[in-house]
Design a protein around this motif. Sequence first.
Motif, PDB file in Angstrom:
ATOM      1  N   GLU A 252      42.777  49.035  45.809  1.00 31.38           N
ATOM      2  CA  GLU A 252      43.145  47.665  45.457  1.00 31.38           C
ATOM      3  C   GLU A 252      42.103  46.639  45.901  1.00 31.38           C
ATOM      4  O   GLU A 252      42.355  45.435  45.860  1.00 31.38           O
ATOM      5  CB  GLU A 252      44.509  47.318  46.053  1.00 31.38           C
ATOM      6  CG  GLU A 252      45.672  48.055  45.423  1.00 31.38           C
ATOM      7  CD  GLU A 252      45.857  47.696  43.956  1.00 31.38           C
ATOM      8  OE1 GLU A 252      45.827  46.502  43.612  1.00 31.38           O
ATOM      9  OE2 GLU A 252      46.022  48.628  43.146  1.00 31.38           O
ATOM     10  N   ASP A 253      40.954  47.111  46.313  1.00 32.02           N
ATOM     11  CA  ASP A 253      39.894  46.208  46.784  1.00 32.02           C
ATOM     12  C   ASP A 253      39.112  45.699  45.571  1.00 32.02           C
ATOM     13  O   ASP A 253      38.019  46.171  45.261  1.00 32.02           O
ATOM     14  CB  ASP A 253      38.979  46.957  47.756  1.00 32.02           C
ATOM     15  CG  ASP A 253      37.985  46.025  48.444  1.00 32.02           C
ATOM     16  OD1 ASP A 253      37.939  44.833  48.089  1.00 32.02           O
ATOM     17  OD2 ASP A 253      37.255  46.507  49.330  1.00 32.02           O
ATOM     18  N   ARG A 254      39.688  44.719  44.887  1.00 27.46           N
ATOM     19  CA  ARG A 254      39.072  44.170  43.681  1.00 27.46           C
ATOM     20  C   ARG A 254      39.651  42.790  43.421  1.00 27.46           C
ATOM     21  O   ARG A 254      40.747  42.467  43.876  1.00 27.46           O
ATOM     22  CB  ARG A 254      39.354  45.065  42.474  1.00 27.46           C
ATOM     23  CG  ARG A 254      40.843  45.244  42.205  1.00 27.46           C
ATOM     24  CD  ARG A 254      41.112  46.069  40.974  1.00 27.46           C
ATOM     25  NE  ARG A 254      42.520  46.487  40.926  1.00 27.46           N
ATOM     26  CZ  ARG A 254      43.069  47.123  39.906  1.00 27.46           C
ATOM     27  NH1 ARG A 254      42.345  47.401  38.846  1.00 27.46           N
ATOM     28  NH2 ARG A 254      44.336  47.485  39.930  1.00 27.46           N
ATOM     29  N   ILE A 255      38.898  41.997  42.666  1.00 23.06           N
ATOM     30  CA  ILE A 255      39.420  40.736  42.158  1.00 23.06           C
ATOM     31  C   ILE A 255      39.071  40.654  40.678  1.00 23.06           C
ATOM     32  O   ILE A 255      38.109  41.263  40.219  1.00 23.06           O
ATOM     33  CB  ILE A 255      38.872  39.510  42.924  1.00 23.06           C
ATOM     34  CG1 ILE A 255      37.342  39.469  42.869  1.00 23.06           C
ATOM     35  CG2 ILE A 255      39.367  39.508  44.359  1.00 23.06           C
ATOM     36  CD1 ILE A 255      36.757  38.189  43.436  1.00 23.06           C
ATOM     37  N   THR A 256      39.895  39.912  39.943  1.00 22.41           N
ATOM     38  CA  THR A 256      39.646  39.706  38.517  1.00 22.41           C
ATOM     39  C   THR A 256      39.578  38.206  38.229  1.00 22.41           C
ATOM     40  O   THR A 256      40.006  37.383  39.050  1.00 22.41           O
ATOM     41  CB  THR A 256      40.763  40.322  37.656  1.00 22.41           C
ATOM     42  OG1 THR A 256      41.986  39.550  37.830  1.00 22.41           O
ATOM     43  CG2 THR A 256      41.030  41.772  38.035  1.00 22.41           C
ATOM     44  N   ASN A 257      39.082  37.863  37.042  1.00 20.26           N
ATOM     45  CA  ASN A 257      39.009  36.450  36.646  1.00 20.26           C
ATOM     46  C   ASN A 257      40.145  36.084  35.688  1.00 20.26           C
ATOM     47  O   ASN A 257      40.089  35.053  35.023  1.00 20.26           O
ATOM     48  CB  ASN A 257      37.663  36.152  35.978  1.00 20.26           C
ATOM     49  CG  ASN A 257      37.508  36.844  34.621  1.00 20.26           C
ATOM     50  OD1 ASN A 257      38.320  37.692  34.238  1.00 20.26           O
ATOM     51  ND2 ASN A 257      36.471  36.487  33.879  1.00 20.26           N
ATOM     52  N   THR A 258      41.190  36.917  35.625  1.00 14.23           N
ATOM     53  CA  THR A 258      42.235  36.743  34.609  1.00 14.23           C
ATOM     54  C   THR A 258      42.964  35.415  34.751  1.00 14.23           C
ATOM     55  O   THR A 258      43.223  34.727  33.754  1.00 14.23           O
ATOM     56  CB  THR A 258      43.237  37.906  34.669  1.00 14.23           C
ATOM     57  OG1 THR A 258      42.523  39.142  34.613  1.00 14.23           O
ATOM     58  CG2 THR A 258      44.213  37.834  33.515  1.00 14.23           C
ATOM     59  N   VAL A 259      43.341  35.047  35.968  1.00 14.92           N
ATOM     60  CA  VAL A 259      44.064  33.783  36.160  1.00 14.92           C
ATOM     61  C   VAL A 259      43.210  32.610  35.698  1.00 14.92           C
ATOM     62  O   VAL A 259      43.665  31.757  34.917  1.00 14.92           O
ATOM     63  CB  VAL A 259      44.493  33.616  37.634  1.00 14.92           C
ATOM     64  CG1 VAL A 259      45.072  32.210  37.865  1.00 14.92           C
ATOM     65  CG2 VAL A 259      45.517  34.684  38.023  1.00 14.92           C
ATOM     66  N   GLN A 260      41.983  32.552  36.161  1.00 18.37           N
ATOM     67  CA  GLN A 260      41.070  31.472  35.753  1.00 18.37           C
ATOM     68  C   GLN A 260      40.904  31.443  34.240  1.00 18.37           C
ATOM     69  O   GLN A 260      40.958  30.380  33.605  1.00 18.37           O
ATOM     70  CB  GLN A 260      39.712  31.694  36.419  1.00 18.37           C
ATOM     71  CG  GLN A 260      38.598  30.780  35.911  1.00 18.37           C
ATOM     72  CD  GLN A 260      38.597  29.415  36.550  1.00 18.37           C
ATOM     73  OE1 GLN A 260      38.570  29.313  37.776  1.00 18.37           O
ATOM     74  NE2 GLN A 260      38.615  28.357  35.752  1.00 18.37           N
ATOM     75  N   ARG A 261      40.725  32.590  33.637  1.00 21.39           N
ATOM     76  CA  ARG A 261      40.466  32.676  32.194  1.00 21.39           C
ATOM     77  C   ARG A 261      41.671  32.220  31.374  1.00 21.39           C
ATOM     78  O   ARG A 261      41.497  31.547  30.353  1.00 21.39           O
ATOM     79  CB  ARG A 261      40.100  34.126  31.846  1.00 21.39           C
ATOM     80  CG  ARG A 261      39.856  34.400  30.378  1.00 21.39           C
ATOM     81  CD  ARG A 261      39.204  35.768  30.186  1.00 21.39           C
ATOM     82  NE  ARG A 261      39.959  36.840  30.813  1.00 21.39           N
ATOM     83  CZ  ARG A 261      40.992  37.450  30.234  1.00 21.39           C
ATOM     84  NH1 ARG A 261      41.399  37.074  29.034  1.00 21.39           N
ATOM     85  NH2 ARG A 261      41.620  38.444  30.850  1.00 21.39           N
ATOM     86  N   LEU A 262      42.870  32.524  31.824  1.00 16.39           N
ATOM     87  CA  LEU A 262      44.051  32.231  31.016  1.00 16.39           C
ATOM     88  C   LEU A 262      44.665  30.865  31.281  1.00 16.39           C
ATOM     89  O   LEU A 262      45.241  30.267  30.371  1.00 16.39           O
ATOM     90  CB  LEU A 262      45.113  33.320  31.223  1.00 16.39           C
ATOM     91  CG  LEU A 262      44.765  34.697  30.648  1.00 16.39           C
ATOM     92  CD1 LEU A 262      45.899  35.675  30.887  1.00 16.39           C
ATOM     93  CD2 LEU A 262      44.469  34.599  29.153  1.00 16.39           C
TER      94      LEU A 262
END
Length: 282
Positions: A252-262
Amino acid sequence: MTDTHTTLIIGATGTTGSRTTAQLITVGHHVKAASRHATPVPGAESVRFDWYDPTTHADALDRIDRLYLIPPLGDSDPASVMLPFLRQARAAGVRRAVLLSSSAIPEGGPAVGAVHQALPGLFDEWAVLRPSWFMQNFTGTHAHAQSIRANGTILTAAGTGRVGFVDAEDIAAVAVRALTDGRPPNTDLVLTGPEALSHDDIATITTEVTGRPVTHHHLTYEQMRDRLTALMPPEFAAMLAGMDRVIAEGAEDRITNTVQRLIGRPPHSFRAVAEREMVRSS
């Protein structure tokens, strides 16, 4: 803004359901708020709904064309009750469904992973939200939050593994986008906060924000499993303890840009959520 769609929020009094309901109402959408006790929700039509009581399903689906789905809590095989309901929903005219899953459970994986796999075959418009662990686990009613308040401790088998903890308000904002966007979402969305933190980091930030010492106690998988088994069915306890072990291994050591993008803004940090929701020691 108003529209002619009506969205059924299953779990409308829960962590993400309550926030999704509130955000939808704020922007003028019609909401049917479903909970086991038909708890009144200002601005929404409240309805009784129980996954394990099929007699509550038809009323909940009446005049609905969109669904936000929270799986039944503590059930290691949610597909057995969810899939019959979802087939009923499709027959009743529901066109779009947004499912809350987990970053730790892929399509076709255990538990809600089977529902994820089935969703595209049931609805023309769908989305699966796979958030990382909730920041509210440390601020709300979760066992971690209760342990912090009672003993100043966080107990996990996650070791020093890091997690992209995410704010439930950000999950709800993405849910609203997925439910209301004019374009069919038809996508799998992994949601994280802006940084990956260990539970030791969480303890440090919580100490700094509240002014009370908080420590992370490192348990073995077996210790965590046995502790959880006292609180829930053994199969579900083993699954949750196993998720801690996976965190310890780095999955689970990851981040995504999904919140920013949506939603067009950065996700909230854990420090910001702690300052918003935790009480500082006087």
